[in-house]
Design a protein around this motif. Structure first.
Motif, PDB file in Angstrom:
ATOM      1  N   ALA A   1      24.101  17.890  49.766  1.00 33.13           N
ATOM      2  CA  ALA A   1      22.622  17.335  50.249  1.00 33.13           C
ATOM      3  C   ALA A   1      21.910  17.365  49.160  1.00 33.13           C
ATOM      4  CB  ALA A   1      22.446  18.044  51.556  1.00 33.13           C
ATOM      5  N   LYS A   2      20.494  17.080  49.545  1.00 28.81           N
ATOM      6  CA  LYS A   2      19.672  16.908  48.645  1.00 28.81           C
ATOM      7  C   LYS A   2      18.377  16.776  49.355  1.00 28.81           C
ATOM      8  CE  LYS A   2      20.656  14.671  44.886  1.00 28.81           C
ATOM      9  NZ  LYS A   2      21.127  13.248  44.103  1.00 28.81           N
ATOM     10  N   ARG A   3      17.085  17.310  48.622  1.00 26.36           N
ATOM     11  CA  ARG A   3      15.752  17.121  49.341  1.00 26.36           C
ATOM     12  C   ARG A   3      14.886  16.844  48.085  1.00 26.36           C
ATOM     13  NH1 ARG A   3      11.680  21.575  51.340  1.00 26.36           N
ATOM     14  NH2 ARG A   3       9.885  20.105  52.099  1.00 26.36           N
ATOM     15  N   LYS A   4      14.001  15.642  48.299  1.00 26.37           N
ATOM     16  CA  LYS A   4      12.982  15.283  47.086  1.00 26.37           C
ATOM     17  C   LYS A   4      11.599  15.379  47.759  1.00 26.37           C
ATOM     18  CE  LYS A   4      16.251  12.904  43.921  1.00 26.37           C
ATOM     19  NZ  LYS A   4      16.470  11.291  43.384  1.00 26.37           N
ATOM     20  N   ASP A   5      10.837  15.673  46.929  1.00 27.91           N
ATOM     21  CA  ASP A   5       9.284  15.497  47.174  1.00 27.91           C
ATOM     22  C   ASP A   5       8.581  15.038  45.887  1.00 27.91           C
ATOM     23  OD1 ASP A   5       7.982  16.132  49.894  1.00 27.91           O
ATOM     24  OD2 ASP A   5       6.589  16.541  48.462  1.00 27.91           O
ATOM     25  N   PRO A   6       7.950  13.880  46.185  1.00 32.13           N
ATOM     26  CA  PRO A   6       7.271  13.453  44.603  1.00 32.13           C
ATOM     27  C   PRO A   6       6.098  14.073  44.230  1.00 32.13           C
ATOM     28  CG  PRO A   6       6.736  12.144  46.603  1.00 32.13           C
ATOM     29  CD  PRO A   6       7.339  13.061  47.109  1.00 32.13           C
ATOM     30  N   LEU A   7       5.926  13.541  42.949  1.00 30.39           N
ATOM     31  CA  LEU A   7       4.293  13.981  42.262  1.00 30.39           C
ATOM     32  C   LEU A   7       3.145  13.524  43.000  1.00 30.39           C
ATOM     33  CD1 LEU A   7       3.192  15.295  39.695  1.00 30.39           C
ATOM     34  CD2 LEU A   7       2.927  12.740  39.066  1.00 30.39           C
ATOM     35  N   GLY A   8       2.243  14.319  43.213  1.00 35.24           N
ATOM     36  CA  GLY A   8       1.094  14.020  43.794  1.00 35.24           C
ATOM     37  C   GLY A   8      -0.172  14.484  43.063  1.00 35.24           C
ATOM     38  N   ILE A   9      -1.298  13.666  43.050  1.00 35.91           N
ATOM     39  CA  ILE A   9      -2.680  13.924  42.504  1.00 35.91           C
ATOM     40  C   ILE A   9      -3.545  13.729  43.239  1.00 35.91           C
ATOM     41  CG2 ILE A   9      -4.009  13.582  40.441  1.00 35.91           C
ATOM     42  CD1 ILE A   9      -1.630  12.563  38.861  1.00 35.91           C
ATOM     43  N   SER A  10      -4.617  14.952  43.468  1.00 35.60           N
ATOM     44  CA  SER A  10      -5.643  14.770  44.593  1.00 35.60           C
ATOM     45  C   SER A  10      -6.926  15.142  43.665  1.00 35.60           C
ATOM     46  CB  SER A  10      -5.702  15.859  45.454  1.00 35.60           C
ATOM     47  OG  SER A  10      -4.437  15.657  46.259  1.00 35.60           O
ATOM     48  N   LEU A  11      -7.997  14.382  43.837  1.00 38.45           N
ATOM     49  CA  LEU A  11      -9.360  14.422  43.460  1.00 38.45           C
ATOM     50  C   LEU A  11     -10.301  14.455  44.240  1.00 38.45           C
ATOM     51  CD1 LEU A  11     -10.633  14.339  40.619  1.00 38.45           C
ATOM     52  CD2 LEU A  11     -11.116  11.996  40.965  1.00 38.45           C
ATOM     53  N   GLY A  12     -11.197  15.319  44.166  1.00 40.86           N
ATOM     54  CA  GLY A  12     -12.124  15.808  45.361  1.00 40.86           C
ATOM     55  C   GLY A  12     -13.629  16.158  44.685  1.00 40.86           C
ATOM     56  N   ALA A  13     -14.511  15.743  45.623  1.00 36.04           N
ATOM     57  CA  ALA A  13     -15.863  16.248  45.065  1.00 36.04           C
ATOM     58  C   ALA A  13     -16.642  17.046  46.389  1.00 36.04           C
ATOM     59  CB  ALA A  13     -16.747  15.051  44.619  1.00 36.04           C
ATOM     60  N   GLY A  14     -17.526  17.889  45.813  1.00 34.91           N
ATOM     61  CA  GLY A  14     -18.458  18.601  46.944  1.00 34.91           C
ATOM     62  C   GLY A  14     -19.837  18.307  46.701  1.00 34.91           C
ATOM     63  N   ILE A  15     -20.499  17.661  47.245  1.00 37.62           N
ATOM     64  CA  ILE A  15     -21.888  17.310  46.832  1.00 37.62           C
ATOM     65  C   ILE A  15     -22.864  17.964  48.025  1.00 37.62           C
ATOM     66  CG2 ILE A  15     -23.352  15.192  46.615  1.00 37.62           C
ATOM     67  CD1 ILE A  15     -20.983  13.269  46.619  1.00 37.62           C
ATOM     68  N   PRO A  16     -23.567  18.826  47.270  1.00 39.54           N
ATOM     69  CA  PRO A  16     -24.787  19.559  48.251  1.00 39.54           C
ATOM     70  C   PRO A  16     -25.769  18.575  48.545  1.00 39.54           C
ATOM     71  CG  PRO A  16     -24.211  20.788  46.175  1.00 39.54           C
ATOM     72  CD  PRO A  16     -23.692  19.697  46.026  1.00 39.54           C
TER      73      PRO A  16
END
Length: 485
Positions: free
Chosen positions: A289-304
């Motif tokens: 059996a095999k399990r795969k999970d791909p590359l992920g990139i997240s970008l976020g901003a906090g604006i007061p």
């Protein structure tokens, strides 16, 4: 009872099995095919997970580990999840009059952990359930329609029973470390051990009685189980600009350490004639059996915005080429040749976005709201058994979910109390896949079926800085004792 029925009715049953197992598999793996199905961390949940550039609770271990250098020490934190109400409905599943539905009310996954100082730097420990889904659907009906009578012209009674079970659980245990490079820039990473189990079972029974009191019986049982133990690594960074904060989080592909799979298929046809009766039983253990999970990139901003804050987020997750999750040998289905079993998975590129608002009410109260998309990534959705599909119909089923959240944070002297509600909804439509064309019997089923999933979560959580307070008290006492000496 006419003998010509055997081959076409088996085809029809196969297609019932295929579509129903596909349907239940969709929602057993929805938490894998949809990357934002669950959120973690007290305030992060109420912001629908839009905190890559602004996380301020224990959820940082998941969303951006670099923020461990900015948040206050949390000796103990209990994730803000309490109970969830889930509605699952299959409309026009077998025919235009047959619907399957399931309503469940149960506890949700809990995240627990804490943040502490050690060796002059920051660490965090955490445990949470990344995915947890249990489905048990049962359907029984007496019905005769044109499709049945076309195959069994002398039928007077038909009883159909279908049972579907699906269990998915993925527990994560991890450690997080972070370091402040300078006053504005921080770096961190998290490493999680993942303990993953996914299983499913389909049980189909059909009994048909003819006018001369003869009885034909059909049973088909399909089951699978997959275990996988491995490691997830997250790398995070954030930078404080004069008017906003910017955060980046990279989810590295899953590191597979151990896998194991099993698969079973049995079929019984009885009560027709000796030459048509059938009993086959396939049971495979210790499969590759095999399990795969791909590359992920997240970008976020906090604006007061004065004492409030706006949270923005965008996620990119790469694709995966088709691969076999469980390598199942060709099986005996009673035909002249063995039948291949496809247990494949393939994913497309997904881009999600979201927004959250944090509204300052007074020094003790803040209100939160959030919205996020959760687009479906699977191209091939682990179709456990794709027999008898003529390939002319698109039977792929998958849900794009949308998440909404709303809640408050009440700050006390000894703790932070968090409460709120989240709403998730997704639906999909598909064309019933079965077509029979055998020895003059032509049945073309063009039923439009639909699948709807709705979830309400009622969340409550608490941050209790007990450990950090005790450590501080102990340190102060030690200092006072040294001064006296």
């Amino acid at each position: 009872m006419t003998k010509i029925f055997i081959k076409p009715i088996r085809l029809k049953f196969f297609k019932y099995v295929s579509i129903f197992f596909l349907l239940v598999s969709i929602h057993s793996i929805a938490q894998q095919g949809n990357y934002r199905f669950n959120n973690f961390g007290n305030r992060s949940i109420l912001l629908s997970g839009n905190v890559t550039g602004s996380v301020s609770d224990l959820g940082l271990v998941y969303y951006n580990p670099s923020y461990i250098t900015d948040v206050e020490n949390v000796g103990f934190s209990l994730n803000a999840k309490g109970y969830q109400l889930i509605f699952l409905k299959f409309k026009d599943a077998l025919n235009e009059d047959s619907n399957l539905s399931n309503t469940s009310f149960r506890g949700t996954a809990v995240m627990a952990g804490g943040i502490f100082n050690l060796f002059g730097t920051r660490f965090a420990y955490s445990y949470f359930t990344k995915a947890n889904n249990n489905i048990n659907l049962n359907y029984g009906s007496y019905y005769l329609n044109d499709a049945i009578l076309a195959v069994f012209p002398d039928a007077v009674k038909h009883n159909a029973k279908i049972g579907l079970q699906s269990n998915l659980k993925d527990d994560w245990t991890g450690i997080t470390w972070g370091k402040k490079i300078n006053d504005n820039f921080s770096f961190g990473f998290s490493a999680f051990a993942s303990f993953y189990t996914n299983s499913g079972l389909s049980n189909v029974n059909h009994t048909i009685q003819s006018s001369d009191n003869e009885v034909a019986y059909y049973q088909n049982i399909i089951g699978f189980k997959q275990k996988s133990y491995g490691i997830f690594i997250k790398i995070g960074a954030n930078y404080h600009f004069p008017k906003f904060d910017l955060g980046l989080n990279i989810n590295l592909p899953y590191i597979d350490v151990y896998d194991e799979g099993s698969y079973s298929y049995s079929e019984v046809i009885s009560g027709v004639a000796p030459e048509y009766n059938l009993f086959v039983d396939n049971n495979f253990k210790d499969l590759s059996a095999k399990r795969k999970d791909p590359l992920g990139i997240s970008l976020g901003a906090g604006i007061p915005i004065k004492k409030s804050k706006l949270h923005l987020n965008i996620d990119y997750v790469s694709s995966l080429n088709q691969y076999s999750r469980i390598d199942v040998p060709d099986i005996d289905t009673g035909d002249d040749t063995l039948t291949p079993v496809n247990f494949n998975e393939e994913r497309k590129i997904v881009i999600n976005f979201g927004v959250g608002t944090e509204v300052f009410i007074n020094e003790n109260f803040k209100a939160y709201a959030g919205f996020s998309t959760d687009f479906y990534a699977l191209v091939n959705s682990t179709n456990i058994f794709d027999l008898a599909s003529d390939g002319s119909k698109d039977i792929k089923v998958g849900d794009d979910f949308y998440h909404l959240s709303l809640g408050v944070n009440w700050t006390l002297k000894w703790a932070n109390l968090i409460g709120g509600i989240t709403y998730t909804n997704g639906s999909s439509k598909f064309l019933s896949p079965y077509t029979i064309n055998f020895e003059g019997i032509d049945i073309n089923n063009d039923i439009n079926s639909s699948l709807t999933y709705t979830r309400w979560q009622f969340v409550v959580g608490i941050d209790v800085p007990i450990l950090s307070k005790k450590v501080k008290e102990f340190t102060n006492k030690k200092k006072d004792s040294n001064k006296k000496e």
